[in-house]
Write an enzyme that holds these catalytic residues in place. Structure first.
Site, mmCIF file in Angstrom:
data_model
loop_
_atom_site.group_PDB
_atom_site.id
_atom_site.type_symbol
_atom_site.label_atom_id
_atom_site.label_comp_id
_atom_site.label_asym_id
_atom_site.label_seq_id
_atom_site.Cartn_x
_atom_site.Cartn_y
_atom_site.Cartn_z
ATOM 1 N N GLY A 63 7.252 0.949 2.904
ATOM 2 C CA GLY A 63 6.606 2.057 1.930
ATOM 3 C C GLY A 63 7.471 2.035 0.662
ATOM 4 O O GLY A 63 7.976 1.247 0.184
ATOM 5 N N GLY A 67 2.205 0.888 6.791
ATOM 6 C CA GLY A 67 1.788 1.777 8.340
ATOM 7 C C GLY A 67 2.169 1.026 9.536
ATOM 8 O O GLY A 67 2.564 1.845 10.440
ATOM 9 N N LYS A 86 5.331 14.199 3.246
ATOM 10 C CA LYS A 86 4.453 14.993 4.223
ATOM 11 C C LYS A 86 5.278 14.939 5.944
ATOM 12 O O LYS A 86 5.666 14.022 6.364
ATOM 13 C CB LYS A 86 3.188 14.623 4.548
ATOM 14 C CG LYS A 86 2.304 15.145 3.248
ATOM 15 C CD LYS A 86 0.938 15.048 3.524
ATOM 16 C CE LYS A 86 -0.150 15.669 2.521
ATOM 17 N NZ LYS A 86 -1.427 15.603 2.957
ATOM 18 N N ARG A 89 4.915 -12.689 -1.040
ATOM 19 C CA ARG A 89 4.382 -12.956 0.251
ATOM 20 C C ARG A 89 4.196 -14.288 0.914
ATOM 21 O O ARG A 89 4.214 -14.550 1.775
ATOM 22 C CB ARG A 89 3.011 -12.054 0.251
ATOM 23 C CG ARG A 89 3.451 -10.204 0.693
ATOM 24 C CD ARG A 89 2.188 -9.400 0.765
ATOM 25 N NE ARG A 89 2.427 -8.243 0.836
ATOM 26 C CZ ARG A 89 1.805 -7.067 0.908
ATOM 27 N NH1 ARG A 89 0.413 -7.456 0.561
ATOM 28 N NH2 ARG A 89 1.983 -5.986 0.910
HETATM 29 P P1 AMP Z 1 5.821 9.120 2.030
HETATM 30 O O1 AMP Z 1 4.408 7.982 1.500
HETATM 31 O O2 AMP Z 1 5.129 10.056 2.843
HETATM 32 O O3 AMP Z 1 7.079 8.097 2.341
HETATM 33 O O4 AMP Z 1 5.973 9.698 0.605
HETATM 34 C C1 AMP Z 1 6.352 9.224 -0.392
HETATM 35 C C2 AMP Z 1 6.191 10.195 -1.539
HETATM 36 O O5 AMP Z 1 6.970 11.234 -1.382
HETATM 37 C C3 AMP Z 1 6.523 9.756 -2.821
HETATM 38 O O6 AMP Z 1 5.435 9.488 -3.865
HETATM 39 C C4 AMP Z 1 7.470 10.776 -3.504
HETATM 40 O O7 AMP Z 1 7.177 11.087 -5.111
HETATM 41 C C5 AMP Z 1 7.073 12.071 -2.876
HETATM 42 N N1 AMP Z 1 8.390 13.114 -2.606
HETATM 43 C C6 AMP Z 1 9.605 12.962 -2.311
HETATM 44 N N2 AMP Z 1 10.052 13.933 -2.369
HETATM 45 C C7 AMP Z 1 9.139 14.937 -2.792
HETATM 46 C C8 AMP Z 1 9.389 16.118 -3.308
HETATM 47 N N3 AMP Z 1 10.618 17.074 -3.045
HETATM 48 N N4 AMP Z 1 8.235 16.919 -3.505
HETATM 49 C C9 AMP Z 1 7.073 16.364 -3.742
HETATM 50 N N5 AMP Z 1 6.823 15.115 -3.400
HETATM 51 C C10 AMP Z 1 7.930 14.296 -2.930
#
Ligand code: AMP
Length: 399
Positions: free
Chosen positions: A353, A376, A200, A39
């Site tokens: 992310g 974010g 999610k 950074r």
């Molecule tokens: P996000 O911060 O919403 O981009 O989510 C990232 C997280 O989603 C990572 O820690 C992954 O391990 C999790 N992830 C991705 N695919 C799956 C899955 N099929 N089941 C559970 N967690 C998942």
């Protein structure tokens, strides 16, 4: 509308001016040693541009979460030393970020000097976007440069408030972020593909809805794909699911049909009964997810279908892993897609992310056209939200 950037300023506008630059020097420090200086290095082009054009640079950043109190373990002092070495010139460490002493020490040094202010979050007024505090910061300089995309979604004094008192421009890092992220919504080279994964639906639904307007193809993977699969009537076993979001998911699928956009959901999956049960891993079609198992990665048919879409596309945005990539047994989908993107001729934009972490994990970062520095902030931008730290930069036309 395009935002003004420092490249709109020349030695005529910058010479003999003091410029306050908000950067993101929130770097990992262990026992006084900076363990990752990327950074800091990323800020150098902006600092060099300003110095070459005769400005005096006053740098502001936060570090960690001191919660409005002085905390010597979160001082920017080690960064001043590191930056001096990188720039090959002395960087003056100010022991405060506002006040008479700070102002006079800046004024007493010649132009072309570089100053690093102490952690702005030592004041609670920073995160409260206190007007008086912002005014005090602004009084140190003639021009404000926003180069911290990672905090641009926060309306803090040093990221937004200060722009009420100074003409404001983007630095080179923020300019690059805006150029690439805007290109997704603003006449992208088509076909435009977005690959969205992650845990999610609730955190990504805004992104999906906004992207759907712009994309030609949309891939939905990761944990959130199961809410969509369930909405479509599949049994998803123990896979991650937000039952209360099934209706939202179905609405999005219906909207895609009405807009004539193509959405790809997983066709097959790598499933297991638990995250650490590495000897109980199977690949199944989505019609055959066993009741006692969960989908933890996309399978080979899905990877091939995504590969085909990547080959067809001219601009590709990727946000969020396609599986639990932190565990090697469930990382193939994410890693294969990262490799395919790295070798693609399309414009590749990695949107913050965990997808950035995945690309770095397999050393493909240098092969992408743009890797967003905001987690974010990037998500909010992709949702179509106005970021306070960007909204405050003046429009190019008004220069
Ligand atoms: P996000 O911060 O919403 O981009 O989510 C990232 C997280 O989603 C990572 O820690 C992954 O391990 C999790 N992830 C991705 N695919 C799956 C899955 N099929 N089941 C559970 N967690 C998942």
């Amino acid at each position: 509308m395009h935002k003004a950037s420092i490249t709109d300023l020349t030695a005529q506008n910058l010479g003999n001016k003091t410029v306050l630059i908000r950067v993101d020097f929130n770097v990992p420090i262990k026992d006084g040693i900076i363990t990752d200086d990327s950074r800091i290095k990323a800020a150098l082009p902006t600092l060099n541009y300003l110095l070459e054009n005769g400005a005096r640079c006053v740098i502001a950043s936060h570090l960690g979460r001191p919660k409005g109190k002085k905390d010597s373990s979160l001082s920017l002092q080690p960064i001043a030393k590191h930056l001096s070495d990188l720039m090959n010139q002395n960087v003056f460490m100010c022991h405060d970020c506002i006040g008479e002493t700070t102002a006079s020490s800046i004024k007493n040094q010649p132009h072309h000097s570089v100053f690093l202010l102490e952690n702005v979050r030592f004041y609670k007024e920073e995160e409260n976007n206190d007007e008086h505090f912002a005014k005090q910061l602004a009084s140190l300089a003639d021009i404000f440069v926003q180069d911290a995309f990672g905090t641009a979604h926060r309306a803090h004094a040093s990221t937004a408030g200060v722009a009420n008192f100074l003409p404001s421009y983007s630095g080179l890092l923020v300019k690059k972020e805006l150029t690439f992220l805007q290109s997704v919504f603003d006449s992208p080279e088509r076909p435009l593909l977005a690959i969205v994964g992650g845990a999610k639906v609730s955190t990504k639904i805004g992104v999906l809805e906004h992207l759907l307007e712009s994309v030609d193809y949309l891939v939905i993977g990761g944990g959130m794909a199961f809410t969509f699969l369930k909405a479509q009537g599949y049994s998803i076993g123990k896979s991650l699911c937000e039952d209360d979001k099934c209706e939202l998911a179905q609405n999005l699928l219906d909207k895609a049909i009405s807009l004539n956009k193509s959405i790809l959901l997983p066709l097959d999956l790598v499933v297991s009964s638990s995250l650490d049960e590495t000897n109980d891993i199977h690949t199944v079609d989505i019609q055959s997810i066993p009741d006692n198992m969960m989908g933890l990665d996309v399978g080979p048919k899905t990877i091939e279908a995504i590969d085909n879409l990547i080959s067809l596309s001219k601009t590709i945005l990727w946000n969020g892993p396609l599986g639990v990539f932190e565990i090697d047994a469930f990382s193939k989908g994410t890693c294969d897609i990262a490799k395919k993107l790295a070798s693609s001729d399309a414009i590749t934009i990695i949107g913050g992310g965990d997808s950035v972490a995945a690309v770095q994990k397999i050393n493909q970062a240098n092969y992408m056209n743009h890797i967003s520095t905001g987690g974010g902030a990037c998500l909010e931008y992709l949702e179509g939200k106005e970021l306070p730290g960007i909204a405050c930069i003046k429009e190019k036309e008004t220069i």
